[in-house]
Design a protein around this motif. Structure first.
Motif, mmCIF file in Angstrom:
data_model
loop_
_atom_site.group_PDB
_atom_site.id
_atom_site.type_symbol
_atom_site.label_atom_id
_atom_site.label_comp_id
_atom_site.label_asym_id
_atom_site.label_seq_id
_atom_site.Cartn_x
_atom_site.Cartn_y
_atom_site.Cartn_z
ATOM 1 N N GLU A 1 45.350 36.777 45.538
ATOM 2 C CA GLU A 1 45.431 35.692 46.385
ATOM 3 C C GLU A 1 46.753 35.926 47.392
ATOM 4 N N GLN B 1 46.901 37.542 39.127
ATOM 5 C CA GLN B 1 45.723 37.301 38.471
ATOM 6 C C GLN B 1 44.669 37.442 39.594
ATOM 7 N N THR B 2 44.767 36.932 40.679
ATOM 8 C CA THR B 2 43.677 36.666 41.725
ATOM 9 C C THR B 2 43.685 37.727 42.773
ATOM 10 N N ARG C 1 41.222 44.784 39.711
ATOM 11 C CA ARG C 1 41.239 43.299 39.809
ATOM 12 C C ARG C 1 41.342 42.953 41.142
ATOM 13 N N TRP C 2 42.204 43.572 42.003
ATOM 14 C CA TRP C 2 42.171 43.011 43.466
ATOM 15 C C TRP C 2 42.830 44.200 44.153
#
Length: 169
Positions: free
Chosen positions: A92, A89-90, A55-56
């Protein structure tokens, strides 16, 4: 950071355990390695660094304290007392701030809307949970601690090098 481009010293050991919540596994590595978030619904068999399961990737790792996932945010307390928070989720990064300038080996604890960070010298930094960095309080136990604090049945347990404390209202 690309997973396959992150420099990593293979002689180092992993200390922090992965943290799992909301279909996501957040996996810290050792020392100067990355933190990797794996989408558990897309992970199957061997995980390819460029596949859908990743995901990241964040280029920092907490190294010793385990990550903490609360309300869609991942809290990473690094050994040097810096706290970095990312969107689960991201990936960031929302902030990267110094808390207490001392060695942190205990994993962060969430309780009542706050994140509790424990430094080895017995200093506790309490940060409000959320997308902005805000210190709610700082406390000093006055003795060395490296064990992670825990809560059970409304009681906070702190194990220092010399004692076990049980704190409740």
């Amino acid at each position: 950071t690309e997973l396959n481009h992150t420099p990593f010293d293979r002689t180092l050991r992993f200390v922090a355990s992965p943290t799992v919540a909301e279909g996501l596994a957040v996996i810290p590595t050792a020392k100067k390695g990355p933190t990797i978030a794996v989408n558990l619904t897309a992970a199957d068999g061997e995980i390819n660094p460029t596949g859908d399961a990743i995901r990241w990737v964040n280029d920092k790792t907490p190294d010793v304290p385990c990550p903490l996932i609360v309300d869609g945010l991942v809290y990473h307390c690094r050994q040097d007392g810096k706290l970095f928070v990312v969107d689960a989720q991201t990936g960031e990064e929302l902030y990267y701030e110094r808390t207490h300038d001392h060695n942190h080996r205990a994993s962060p604890l969430y309780a009542d809307g706050h994140i509790y960070l424990t430094a080895r010298d017995g200093h506790f930094t309490v940060v409000k949970a959320g997308r902005k960095f805000e210190v709610a309080s700082e406390n000093d136990l006055g003795e060395a601690i490296s064990a992670s604090p825990v809560i059970s049945n409304g009681t906070l347990y702190l194990r220092t090098f010399n004692a076990l404390y049980a704190v409740r209202e």
